[in-house]
Write a protein that holds these residues in place. Structure first.
Motif, mmCIF file in Angstrom:
data_model
loop_
_atom_site.group_PDB
_atom_site.id
_atom_site.type_symbol
_atom_site.label_atom_id
_atom_site.label_comp_id
_atom_site.label_asym_id
_atom_site.label_seq_id
_atom_site.Cartn_x
_atom_site.Cartn_y
_atom_site.Cartn_z
ATOM 1 N N HIS A 36 0.918 -1.491 0.181
ATOM 2 C CA HIS A 36 0.053 0.121 -0.113
ATOM 3 C C HIS A 36 0.743 1.204 -0.121
ATOM 4 O O HIS A 36 0.613 2.295 -0.696
ATOM 5 C CB HIS A 36 -0.825 0.057 1.054
ATOM 6 C CG HIS A 36 -1.568 1.260 1.282
ATOM 7 N ND1 HIS A 36 -2.641 1.571 0.481
ATOM 8 C CD2 HIS A 36 -1.485 2.416 2.161
ATOM 9 C CE1 HIS A 36 -3.039 2.772 0.839
ATOM 10 N NE2 HIS A 36 -2.468 3.288 1.916
ATOM 11 N N SER A 40 0.737 4.122 -2.934
ATOM 12 C CA SER A 40 0.522 5.378 -2.642
ATOM 13 C C SER A 40 1.687 6.251 -3.015
ATOM 14 O O SER A 40 1.449 7.349 -3.726
ATOM 15 C CB SER A 40 0.245 5.469 -1.118
ATOM 16 O OG SER A 40 -0.877 4.740 -0.982
ATOM 17 N N ARG A 53 -7.617 3.990 -6.778
ATOM 18 C CA ARG A 53 -7.129 3.318 -5.342
ATOM 19 C C ARG A 53 -7.822 2.094 -4.848
ATOM 20 O O ARG A 53 -7.149 1.114 -4.315
ATOM 21 C CB ARG A 53 -7.065 4.627 -4.480
ATOM 22 C CG ARG A 53 -6.189 5.683 -4.813
ATOM 23 C CD ARG A 53 -6.034 6.664 -3.630
ATOM 24 N NE ARG A 53 -7.426 6.836 -3.226
ATOM 25 C CZ ARG A 53 -7.825 8.424 -3.353
ATOM 26 N NH1 ARG A 53 -7.096 9.273 -3.733
ATOM 27 N NH2 ARG A 53 -9.269 8.579 -3.196
ATOM 28 N N ALA A 57 -6.229 -1.599 -4.370
ATOM 29 C CA ALA A 57 -6.501 -2.007 -2.795
ATOM 30 C C ALA A 57 -7.240 -3.394 -2.937
ATOM 31 O O ALA A 57 -6.781 -4.315 -2.102
ATOM 32 C CB ALA A 57 -7.455 -1.181 -1.907
#
Length: 76
Positions: A36, A40, A53, A57
């Motif tokens: 993650h 990011s 996003r 995920a």
């Protein structure tokens, strides 16, 4: 710094030869957090639309879930 600390934690767990389901969950949680952070910060997903996003995920969650399932089936 967080990625380095999480990597060292994972390495320490491996070097200590710890095992079991709880350790597997911990290592996979660390891997999920690291992935993650990479997505990011280094892939720039924190600046894109929410859908992208969520897609990433979901993908990461699917991969981690499949690894956990393979581990659990292997123990049976």
């Amino acid at each position: 710094m967080a990625l380095v600390a999480l990597t060292l934690l994972s390495f320490g767990i491996g070097e200590a030869s710890l095992g079991g389901t709880s350790i597997m969950v911990l290592v996979l949680a660390i891997a999920l957090l690291k992935s993650h952070l990479v997505a990011s910060h280094f892939m720039g997903l924190r600046r894109v639309a929410r859908g992208w996003r969520l897609l990433m995920a979901g993908y990461l969650g699917l991969v981690i879930s499949m690894i956990a399932l393979a581990y659990l089936l292997g123990r049976a």
